[in-house]
Design an enzyme around this catalytic site. Structure first.
Site, PDB file in Angstrom:
ATOM      1  CD  GLU A   1      99.365 160.570  -2.549  1.00  0.00           C
ATOM      2  OE1 GLU A   1      99.401 159.372  -2.910  1.00  0.00           O
ATOM      3  OE2 GLU A   1      98.612 160.991  -1.640  1.00  0.00           O
TER       4      GLU A   1
ATOM      5  CB  THR B   1      95.629 162.556  -5.349  1.00  0.00           C
ATOM      6  OG1 THR B   1      95.380 163.948  -5.105  1.00  0.00           O
ATOM      7  CG2 THR B   1      96.712 162.065  -4.408  1.00  0.00           C
TER       8      THR B   1
ATOM      9  CG  HIS C   1      96.795 159.030  -7.592  1.00  0.00           C
ATOM     10  ND1 HIS C   1      96.441 158.774  -6.283  1.00  0.00           N
ATOM     11  CD2 HIS C   1      98.141 159.118  -7.588  1.00  0.00           C
ATOM     12  CE1 HIS C   1      97.533 158.717  -5.526  1.00  0.00           C
ATOM     13  NE2 HIS C   1      98.572 158.936  -6.312  1.00  0.00           N
TER      14      HIS C   1
ATOM     15  CB  ILE D   1     116.785 189.809 -19.611  1.00  0.00           C
ATOM     16  CG1 ILE D   1     117.148 189.754 -21.095  1.00  0.00           C
ATOM     17  CG2 ILE D   1     116.094 191.110 -19.254  1.00  0.00           C
ATOM     18  CD1 ILE D   1     115.925 189.771 -22.012  1.00  0.00           C
TER      19      ILE D   1
END
Length: 669
Positions: A75, A106, A139, A500
């Site tokens: 979490e 959350t 959440h 690159i």
């Protein structure tokens, strides 16, 4: 993936593929393998190839329980600042390497969780899912919200690809000054909106969205602090499960027996869904006190007696927290009743990762599902092909393609080229101060820029003692497969060949190879040597002269920023296969291509990064800004492909001959 090979093709005992690779549809590549059925799965026992059908999170949880496989989840909470968001995304990327089954974010009602701000709950969750490749649960708290706002929140989550919701009531609204409807009065409908309890939200989601969302609910091993009793709280939990919740994650606890008793009590009551224990590594004395106060938990006397004497010693507290949580997790796993553990990280990584290593749940050494960094969005499950140009900048590619309705699962081309050309790029996630530390607070010449590239490739600190861990064209540090050829990269970049992107030629290495492997077990992987770099515009004639001698073995494309230079020797309609794999019971998987249309879209982004991410760091009119802008205006972008992958890589020779030819024509190299 900046990676090149010096001198020879990597060989194995696998049969060598010497013919052109088919570009057929390979979306069903893993359909017959029972261990390869999860889209973007993260189980520790084998890597997987993405497939066209998404397997819901609850199905993956249940399958692990049935097979006795262990997992972990974590979490995180949204940061308060934009710089905090940048740091948190870096942590997501590091956690992704350990293969969590999922992570959650959350919900902070006071922080405008549905806004487009980088610190909002939904944007953090979207970044975790789409850019870090972690299956994500959001959440959602419901108290105080009317149905229309809740619907808007869920529709937004659905549109971003989020399929997992942790349904919570949330903190009750503050009471007005006269005291009516305060936290102890849940009868005031004006304050509570259309949802009084989490069960109301579960019912609403199931009624409106059917099975689209996986729904998790919270369980309290010692009972919710507002419940009339432990037994009554269990009944409320059963109501949530009966209303449609798929699984439960518990509030934190400190003793294994607390959870095991809670799980047993749930089973006796008829709660059959998975119950995942939530644990908190103790990392600081004050944070523990704060969390315990909010959750109204009792801390065992043994823990209090241990930490009181060391409460002023943060390092000692952390070490104890790691030891205590490791012992707790081991007891849970050894019980045979627990297969997955959920960690409350408090947005910190060191303690959680050490605990995961201690209990054998951190797996960073598995081959990749695909050669490029995948997204965990369920809509991209069948995505099997990408242009090579974004290999080091996958976040930008996902951002540019986020709203595509279909993703290539076997062949690249056609409409995809047009969609890429019209898409928007993403800005740099590195703070300006950090970029200046790495790339130079002041530049005196182009050679100072060359040295930045050299420091990035070599890993050596720059003159001011800072390591160059990023470039505008690279989201991450130089990859493992490039370490063996660092000397060659340093030599090129120190002479103004600013690399690159690149990859070595590989001829039939096992798919489980620790450096070059990808895909499912029992396969073999192949790739052509590839090199992409910036080079001063004055080298154009030398490039054309040398490349004519290597054609058709070497395919190339050379462009400048404006597009007035565009030289190539391959079809503008057909992509070139760069990477492919052969696996049991599967068609050939061809995940990386070089494509003219995609390259032209990448060209605009690649040249734009010089100005957007580098030149704009410096004041207008400064020498530093002028130098970077001059490079963007003058340099060429070159891509080379060596088609003879079983033979010795010739691209090093190509570049050396270009440099020699230019030198002979009078340029200083």
């Amino acid at each position: 993936m900046e990676s090149q090979q010096n001198g020879h093709a990597y060989e194995s005992d696998a049969p060598k593929i010497l013919c052109r690779v088919s570009s057929g549809d390979s979306s069903s590549s893993a359909s017959n393998a029972t261990e390869m059925n999860d889209c973007h799965d993260s189980r520790p026992h084998s890597p997987v190839l993405p497939i066209a059908q998404y397997r819901p999170l609850i199905s993956r949880i249940n399958r692990r329980i049935e097979k006795g496989k262990r997992w972990f989840s974590c979490e995180f909470f949204p940061p308060r600042t934009a710089s905090g968001a940048v740091n948190l995304l870096s942590k997501f990327d590091r956690f992704a390497k350990g293969r969590p089954l999922f992570c959650d974010v959350t919900w902070h009602p006071a922080g405008n969780p549905m806004s487009d701000a980088p610190t909002s709950s939904i944007m953090v969750a979207s970044a975790m899912l789409n850019y870090s490749g972690i299956d994500t649960m959001l959440h959602v708290t419901c108290v105080g919200l009317p149905e229309e706002r809740m619907t808007a929140a869920l529709e937004r989550a659905k549109g971003l690809g989020l399929k997992n919701i942790l349904a919570l009531r949330g903190d009750l609204p503050e009471a007005p000054e006269d005291g009516a409807g305060g936290s102890g009065d849940v009868s005031n409908g004006d304050l509570l909106g259309d949802f009084k309890y989490a069960v109301d939200l579960v019912r609403f989601i199931r009624k409106r969205y059917g099975s689209f969302f996986n729904i998790c609910v919270a369980g309290y091993p010692t009972g919710h602090p507002e419940a009339s009793s432990y037994a009554d709280d269990l009944l409320r939990l059963k109501e949530k499960v009966d209303a449609g919740a798929d699984f439960i994650i518990t509030q934190l606890f400190f003793e294994a027996d607390t959870f095991l008793k809670f799980q047993s009590d749930c089973r006796q009551l008829g709660i059959r869904c998975p119950i995942i224990p939530g644990v908190l590594p103790i990392q600081a004395y004050q944070s523990l006190r704060h969390i315990v106060k909010l959750s109204k938990l009792a801390v065992p006397d043994e823990i209090i007696r241990t930490i009181e004497p060391i409460k002023e010693n943060d390092e000692a507290i952390r070490n104890y927290g790691i030891f205590q949580c490791t012992q707790l997790c081991r007891k849970l796993l050894e019980s045979g009743e627990v297969h997955g553990i959920h960690f409350y990280t408090l947005n910190r990584e060191v303690a959680t990762i050490e605990i995961l290593r201690n209990i054998g749940l951190w797996h960073e050494d598995l081959p990749r599902p695909l050669p490029w960094k995948h997204s965990a969005n369920h809509e991209r499950c069948g995505e099997l092909v990408r242009p090579v140009f974004w290999s080091n900048r996958p976040t930008s590619y996902v951002h540019r393609t986020l709203h595509w309705e279909e993703f290539p699962n076997g062949r690249w081309g056609g409409q995809m080229r047009l969609l890429l050309a019209s898409s928007r790029t993403i800005t740099c996630s590195i703070l300006p101060k950090d970029r200046l530390n790495m790339w130079g607070e002041q530049l005196a010449s182009e050679r100072d820029v060359w040295r930045v590239f050299v420091n990035f490739v070599s890993g050596e600190p720059n003159a001011n003692g800072f390591r160059v861990t990023r470039l505008p064209w690279s989201d991450e540090e130089l990859q493992q497969e490039s370490r063996a050829i660092r000397d060659q990269l340093v030599a090129l970049n120190s002479r103004g060949v600013l690399t690159i992107n690149s990859q070595p030629n590989v001829n039939g290495l096992p798919s489980g190879d620790s450096t070059y492997g990808w895909g499912g077990p029992g396969g073999y992987v192949y790739q052509k040597a590839y090199l992409e770099f910036f080079l001063p515009g004055q080298f154009l004639a030398a490039l054309e002269q040398v490349l004519d001698r290597f054609s058709p073995r070497v395919n190339y494309q050379i462009v400048n920023r404006e597009g007035t230079v565009n030289r190539l020797n391959f079809s503008q309609q057909e992509p070139i296969a760069l990477t492919w794999g052969v696996f049991p019971a599967s068609e050939i998987i061809q995940p990386t291509v070089c494509d003219n249309g995609a390259f032209m879209a990448w060209k605009d982004e690649a040249f734009g990064l010089w100005t957007q991410e580098w030149a704009n760091l410096y004041p207008e009119g400064s020498d530093s800004r002028r130098i970077i802008q001059g490079i963007a205006e003058d340099y060429l972008l070159v891509t080379l492909v060596d088609n003879e992958f079983p033979a010795e890589n010739c691209l090093w020779s190509v570049v050396e001959q270009v440099l020699t030819t230019q030198s002979q024509q009078g340029a200083l190299v």
